[in-house]
Design an enzyme around this catalytic site. Structure first.
Site, PDB file in Angstrom:
ATOM      1  N   LEU A  35       0.777  -1.233   0.000  1.00  0.00           N
ATOM      2  CA  LEU A  35       0.000   0.000   0.000  1.00  0.00           C
ATOM      3  C   LEU A  35       0.816   1.295   0.000  1.00  0.00           C
ATOM      4  O   LEU A  35       0.464   2.220  -0.737  1.00  0.00           O
ATOM      5  CB  LEU A  35      -0.988   0.000   1.169  1.00  0.00           C
ATOM      6  N   GLY A  37       3.484   2.301  -1.432  1.00  0.00           N
ATOM      7  CA  GLY A  37       4.029   2.721  -2.721  1.00  0.00           C
ATOM      8  C   GLY A  37       3.014   2.800  -3.839  1.00  0.00           C
ATOM      9  O   GLY A  37       3.324   3.236  -4.937  1.00  0.00           O
ATOM     10  N   HIS A  38       1.792   2.368  -3.580  1.00  0.00           N
ATOM     11  CA  HIS A  38       0.778   2.364  -4.629  1.00  0.00           C
ATOM     12  C   HIS A  38      -0.138   3.560  -4.403  1.00  0.00           C
ATOM     13  O   HIS A  38      -1.127   3.476  -3.692  1.00  0.00           O
ATOM     14  CB  HIS A  38       0.003   1.036  -4.614  1.00  0.00           C
ATOM     15  N   TYR A  39       0.224   4.666  -5.002  1.00  0.00           N
ATOM     16  CA  TYR A  39      -0.421   5.972  -4.852  1.00  0.00           C
ATOM     17  C   TYR A  39      -0.204   6.515  -3.440  1.00  0.00           C
ATOM     18  O   TYR A  39      -1.126   6.555  -2.631  1.00  0.00           O
ATOM     19  CB  TYR A  39      -1.917   5.928  -5.207  1.00  0.00           C
ATOM     20  N   ILE A  44      -4.324   2.544  -2.741  1.00  0.00           N
ATOM     21  CA  ILE A  44      -5.297   1.665  -3.384  1.00  0.00           C
ATOM     22  C   ILE A  44      -4.653   0.287  -3.480  1.00  0.00           C
ATOM     23  O   ILE A  44      -3.476   0.160  -3.834  1.00  0.00           O
ATOM     24  CB  ILE A  44      -5.669   2.173  -4.788  1.00  0.00           C
TER      25      ILE A  44
END
Length: 130
Positions: A35, A37-39, A44
């Protein structure tokens, strides 16, 4: 030693309605390592993790005739809604035998907000040594 994967939590298998309709659940904890590093700032749950949740649920619910089958292909994916930390992901799977003798798992994934994805995986039985 188990294989490494992108999920920090475990996929929970739910009681099946029959051998060809199975279900699983996954709670997306805010501690999932994918989580941050994903936006950043607006995490997301990545699509690859939705596919992995489906795969783990499928392996745990293979029809009796398909025991020992291995993932042969990710046939299709369609991501239709975001999955956020704190969401409980419901995975409804439907199994069918393909004309080639493989097993296909068609899954619908949803959160409390509605549909999140559809995933179609194909599993093949190992070749029998002659």
């Amino acid at each position: 030693m188990p294989a490494a994967g992108p999920l920090g939590g475990a996929v929970e298998v739910l009681p099946a309605t029959d051998g060809l309709r199975t279900a699983a659940r996954f709670r997306v904890e805010d501690t999932e390592t994918v989580l941050p590093g994903h936006y950043p700032g607006f995490p997301i749950f990545p699509g690859v993790c939705l596919v992995e949740c489906t795969h783990q649920g499928a392996l745990a619910t293979l029809p009796a005739e398909a025991k020992g089958a291995a993932l042969a292909a990710v046939e299709s994916t369609r991501f239709t809604g975001p999955v956020f930390p704190g969401d409980e992901l419901e995975i409804a799977m439907e199994w069918k035998r393909t004309p080639a003798g493989d097993w296909q798992c068609r899954a619908k994934l949803a959160t409390g907000r509605g549909p999140a994805a559809s995933v179609r995986l194909r599993y093949a039985l190992a070749e029998v040594a002659a």
